[in-house]
Design a protein around this motif. Structure first.
Motif, PDB file in Angstrom:
ATOM      1  N   PHE A 120     138.331 -35.027 101.619  1.00  0.00           N
ATOM      2  CA  PHE A 120     137.283 -36.246 102.285  1.00  0.00           C
ATOM      3  C   PHE A 120     136.123 -36.249 101.309  1.00  0.00           C
ATOM      4  O   PHE A 120     135.451 -37.204 101.127  1.00  0.00           O
ATOM      5  CB  PHE A 120     136.733 -36.185 103.580  1.00  0.00           C
ATOM      6  CG  PHE A 120     138.014 -36.637 104.726  1.00  0.00           C
ATOM      7  CD1 PHE A 120     138.924 -37.362 104.213  1.00  0.00           C
ATOM      8  CD2 PHE A 120     137.835 -36.302 105.964  1.00  0.00           C
ATOM      9  CE1 PHE A 120     139.800 -37.905 105.283  1.00  0.00           C
ATOM     10  CE2 PHE A 120     138.452 -36.655 106.856  1.00  0.00           C
ATOM     11  CZ  PHE A 120     139.511 -37.411 106.529  1.00  0.00           C
ATOM     12  N   ALA A 121     135.741 -35.006 100.823  1.00  0.00           N
ATOM     13  CA  ALA A 121     134.472 -34.854 100.198  1.00  0.00           C
ATOM     14  C   ALA A 121     134.690 -33.880  99.155  1.00  0.00           C
ATOM     15  O   ALA A 121     134.904 -32.727  99.641  1.00  0.00           O
ATOM     16  CB  ALA A 121     132.978 -34.681 100.996  1.00  0.00           C
ATOM     17  N   LEU A 122     134.379 -34.202  97.872  1.00  0.00           N
ATOM     18  CA  LEU A 122     134.615 -32.962  96.854  1.00  0.00           C
ATOM     19  C   LEU A 122     133.959 -33.594  95.470  1.00  0.00           C
ATOM     20  O   LEU A 122     134.034 -34.633  95.077  1.00  0.00           O
ATOM     21  CB  LEU A 122     136.163 -32.919  96.532  1.00  0.00           C
ATOM     22  CG  LEU A 122     136.459 -31.826  95.566  1.00  0.00           C
ATOM     23  CD1 LEU A 122     136.696 -30.576  96.238  1.00  0.00           C
ATOM     24  CD2 LEU A 122     138.188 -32.133  95.457  1.00  0.00           C
ATOM     25  N   HIS A 123     133.117 -32.544  95.047  1.00  0.00           N
ATOM     26  CA  HIS A 123     132.425 -32.802  93.684  1.00  0.00           C
ATOM     27  C   HIS A 123     133.361 -32.781  92.639  1.00  0.00           C
ATOM     28  O   HIS A 123     133.768 -31.929  91.871  1.00  0.00           O
ATOM     29  CB  HIS A 123     131.564 -31.971  93.342  1.00  0.00           C
ATOM     30  CG  HIS A 123     130.145 -31.931  94.402  1.00  0.00           C
ATOM     31  ND1 HIS A 123     129.554 -31.011  95.227  1.00  0.00           N
ATOM     32  CD2 HIS A 123     129.523 -33.302  95.007  1.00  0.00           C
ATOM     33  CE1 HIS A 123     128.688 -31.541  96.076  1.00  0.00           C
ATOM     34  NE2 HIS A 123     128.690 -32.546  95.745  1.00  0.00           N
ATOM     35  N   MET A 124     134.000 -33.994  92.198  1.00  0.00           N
ATOM     36  CA  MET A 124     134.780 -34.449  91.106  1.00  0.00           C
ATOM     37  C   MET A 124     134.517 -35.629  90.710  1.00  0.00           C
ATOM     38  O   MET A 124     133.614 -36.521  91.035  1.00  0.00           O
ATOM     39  CB  MET A 124     136.392 -34.393  91.738  1.00  0.00           C
ATOM     40  CG  MET A 124     136.519 -35.508  92.779  1.00  0.00           C
ATOM     41  SD  MET A 124     138.253 -35.670  93.179  1.00  0.00           S
ATOM     42  CE  MET A 124     138.315 -37.159  93.867  1.00  0.00           C
ATOM     43  N   LYS A 125     134.848 -35.899  89.141  1.00  0.00           N
ATOM     44  CA  LYS A 125     134.708 -36.931  88.624  1.00  0.00           C
ATOM     45  C   LYS A 125     135.157 -38.433  89.109  1.00  0.00           C
ATOM     46  O   LYS A 125     134.587 -39.328  89.428  1.00  0.00           O
ATOM     47  CB  LYS A 125     134.967 -36.881  87.010  1.00  0.00           C
ATOM     48  CG  LYS A 125     134.583 -37.948  86.255  1.00  0.00           C
ATOM     49  CD  LYS A 125     134.715 -37.588  84.677  1.00  0.00           C
ATOM     50  CE  LYS A 125     134.343 -38.681  83.907  1.00  0.00           C
ATOM     51  NZ  LYS A 125     134.534 -38.661  82.281  1.00  0.00           N
ATOM     52  N   GLN A 126     136.575 -38.513  89.522  1.00  0.00           N
ATOM     53  CA  GLN A 126     137.247 -39.579  89.939  1.00  0.00           C
ATOM     54  C   GLN A 126     136.425 -39.802  91.332  1.00  0.00           C
ATOM     55  O   GLN A 126     136.424 -39.020  92.178  1.00  0.00           O
ATOM     56  CB  GLN A 126     138.579 -39.611  89.819  1.00  0.00           C
ATOM     57  CG  GLN A 126     139.056 -39.540  88.576  1.00  0.00           C
ATOM     58  CD  GLN A 126     140.579 -39.065  88.997  1.00  0.00           C
ATOM     59  OE1 GLN A 126     141.043 -37.986  88.634  1.00  0.00           O
ATOM     60  NE2 GLN A 126     141.427 -39.994  88.987  1.00  0.00           N
ATOM     61  N   ALA A 127     136.661 -41.164  91.698  1.00  0.00           N
ATOM     62  CA  ALA A 127     136.203 -41.440  93.215  1.00  0.00           C
ATOM     63  C   ALA A 127     137.149 -41.135  94.179  1.00  0.00           C
ATOM     64  O   ALA A 127     136.849 -41.064  95.301  1.00  0.00           O
ATOM     65  CB  ALA A 127     135.680 -43.062  93.176  1.00  0.00           C
ATOM     66  N   LYS A 128     138.598 -41.236  93.725  1.00  0.00           N
ATOM     67  CA  LYS A 128     139.520 -41.224  94.480  1.00  0.00           C
ATOM     68  C   LYS A 128     140.630 -40.851  93.569  1.00  0.00           C
ATOM     69  O   LYS A 128     140.936 -41.312  92.542  1.00  0.00           O
ATOM     70  CB  LYS A 128     139.749 -41.968  95.551  1.00  0.00           C
ATOM     71  CG  LYS A 128     140.231 -43.498  95.087  1.00  0.00           C
ATOM     72  CD  LYS A 128     140.656 -44.488  96.117  1.00  0.00           C
ATOM     73  CE  LYS A 128     140.660 -45.801  95.596  1.00  0.00           C
ATOM     74  NZ  LYS A 128     140.911 -46.882  96.454  1.00  0.00           N
ATOM     75  N   GLY A 136     128.653 -41.732 102.920  1.00  0.00           N
ATOM     76  CA  GLY A 136     129.336 -41.700 101.663  1.00  0.00           C
ATOM     77  C   GLY A 136     129.752 -43.058 101.450  1.00  0.00           C
ATOM     78  O   GLY A 136     129.250 -44.218 102.145  1.00  0.00           O
ATOM     79  N   SER A 137     130.635 -43.277 100.639  1.00  0.00           N
ATOM     80  CA  SER A 137     131.134 -44.550 100.253  1.00  0.00           C
ATOM     81  C   SER A 137     132.156 -45.284 101.422  1.00  0.00           C
ATOM     82  O   SER A 137     132.542 -46.313 101.596  1.00  0.00           O
ATOM     83  CB  SER A 137     132.145 -44.568  98.934  1.00  0.00           C
ATOM     84  OG  SER A 137     133.086 -43.588  99.204  1.00  0.00           O
ATOM     85  N   SER A 174     133.604 -38.913  97.720  1.00  0.00           N
ATOM     86  CA  SER A 174     132.961 -39.235  98.885  1.00  0.00           C
ATOM     87  C   SER A 174     133.352 -40.061  99.928  1.00  0.00           C
ATOM     88  O   SER A 174     133.101 -41.289  99.988  1.00  0.00           O
ATOM     89  CB  SER A 174     131.525 -39.962  98.281  1.00  0.00           C
ATOM     90  OG  SER A 174     130.461 -39.913  99.246  1.00  0.00           O
ATOM     91  N   GLY A 175     134.384 -39.653 100.687  1.00  0.00           N
ATOM     92  CA  GLY A 175     135.212 -40.657 101.598  1.00  0.00           C
ATOM     93  C   GLY A 175     135.449 -40.040 102.810  1.00  0.00           C
ATOM     94  O   GLY A 175     136.619 -40.255 103.262  1.00  0.00           O
ATOM     95  N   VAL A 176     134.369 -39.317 103.631  1.00  0.00           N
ATOM     96  CA  VAL A 176     134.804 -38.965 104.917  1.00  0.00           C
ATOM     97  C   VAL A 176     134.483 -40.439 105.749  1.00  0.00           C
ATOM     98  O   VAL A 176     133.554 -41.122 105.533  1.00  0.00           O
ATOM     99  CB  VAL A 176     133.248 -38.237 105.368  1.00  0.00           C
ATOM    100  CG1 VAL A 176     133.364 -37.844 106.930  1.00  0.00           C
ATOM    101  CG2 VAL A 176     133.310 -36.882 104.612  1.00  0.00           C
ATOM    102  N   PRO A 177     135.514 -40.853 106.599  1.00  0.00           N
ATOM    103  CA  PRO A 177     135.447 -41.887 107.318  1.00  0.00           C
ATOM    104  C   PRO A 177     134.337 -41.981 108.285  1.00  0.00           C
ATOM    105  O   PRO A 177     133.945 -41.052 109.046  1.00  0.00           O
ATOM    106  CB  PRO A 177     136.612 -41.758 108.091  1.00  0.00           C
ATOM    107  CG  PRO A 177     137.707 -40.783 107.241  1.00  0.00           C
ATOM    108  CD  PRO A 177     136.796 -39.937 106.726  1.00  0.00           C
TER     109      PRO A 177
END
Length: 344
Positions: free
Chosen positions: A246-254, A212-213, A155-158
């Motif tokens: 930038f945004a993907l339903h995955m377990k890790q934050a990054k 997002g974050s 969840s990292g869309v700038p």
């Protein structure tokens, strides 16, 4: 060495400016921004003597030895070319541009004029990259036939700047964060020749969310991909996979990493580990914990200055290598757009 900075944003202020000032004999003499109030505020806040809104005026008046380009991707080509024409060495933020043809022109002009053109791919200067590149050159991994690059955010869309504008940026996570891992991988492996690239990209989340974050954004203005997944086939038979988001339903934050598989050993860049298999058991050949301090930005800019002063610095991302990376980015996007492989 007299330095002028183009662009008055966060990268210019927190990365370029302090690292030029930490090099003895270098003076930042001017800053340029198209908005006069922003240029003046930047100059006053950072005790820089002169602020400009006109590039030609700044170059002709200040006659800098070095120009740092810290503007949106769309403007890199114009700013770099004008600085080179004014006989300045240039350090440009990544990516080189938004078109491979522009990156080629920039490299050609720098070579013609005998000037240093470099791109700030600072992951080249991590301690992990330095160690692993040396181990690869020594043959510790053997023949590297599979590489996996990851530059993923859940969840990292700038939520700042122009990162969701395709016109200004040229794309999303591939050209913003994936390009760093592309450059590092090719640098570590010695820039192997590419046969073809194939990619798919998706826009499933950004236009339908607003926060997002990494902050908030206007979904109606979201123009870039959420994610791109690609493969790069090498002329030596090797294969590279690249995953970016930038945004993907995955377990890790990054996840930011490069993994290599050779016929003698495998390796992970972050954290740095080299490992093999003996009789079905994992054997660690080399490992290193995270660096106590991260000097990537300082080393990148100082190495560029060394090169400008005549050293045989080999670690900077020069114009030719920037062009090769830009070709890869452009080809991955083109493949995803037309649904076909691109041969290089």
């Amino acid at each position: 060495m007299r330095v002028a900075i183009i662009g008055g944003g966060d990268v210019a202020e927190t990365k370029h400016l302090p690292n030029y000032r930490s090099y003895e004999g270098v003076e930042v003499v001017a800053v340029l921004n198209r908005r006069g109030e922003k240029a003046c505020s930047f100059a006053e806040r950072n005790q820089i003597a002169h602020a400009y809104t006109d590039l030609e005026e700044m170059l002709s008046t200040e006659k800098p030895d070095i120009v740092s380009v810290c503007t949106p991707n769309k403007h890199h080509y114009h700013h770099v070319m004008e600085a080179l024409k004014a006989n300045c060495h240039v350090l440009c933020e990544k990516p080189p541009s938004i078109a491979a043809s522009e990156a080629k022109e920039m490299n050609d002009l720098a070579k013609e004029k005998g000037l240093v053109l470099a791109y700030n791919f600072q992951h080249r200067f991590s301690e992990e990259t330095a160690i692993l590149r040396n181990k690869v050159q020594e043959g510790m991994l053997g023949d590297i036939y599979y590489t996996k690059l990851s530059a993923l955010r859940r969840s990292g869309v700038p939520g700042w700047g122009n990162f969701i504008s395709k016109d200004l940026q040229g794309g999303g996570p591939l050209i913003d964060i994936g390009i760093h891992m592309l450059d590092s991988a090719f640098f570590i492996m010695g820039f192997p020749e590419v046969k073809k690239v194939t990619a798919n990209m998706f826009q499933k989340i950004g236009p339908y969310k607003s926060e997002g974050s990494f902050g908030t954004w206007n979904p109606d203005q979201y123009e870039v991909e959420d994610s791109l997944f690609g493969s790069i086939e090498l002329k030596n038979g090797g294969l590279i996979h690249i995953d970016t988001s930038f945004a993907l339903h995955m377990k890790q934050a990054k996840k930011l990493n490069i993994e290599f598989a050779g016929d003698q050993a495998g390796a992970s860049l972050y954290p740095l580990e080299i490992y093999t298999d003996e009789n079905g058991e994992l054997v660690t050949l080399f490992e290193k914990g995270p660096a106590d301090t991260d000097d990537r930005e300082r080393l990148s800019i100082h190495s560029f200055i060394h090169k400008c002063l005549g050293s045989q610095e080999e670690w900077i991302a020069n114009g030719a290598e920037g062009y090769e990376i830009q070709k890869l980015v452009e080809s991955l996007y083109r493949s995803a757009e037309i649904g076909e492989s691109i041969y290089l």
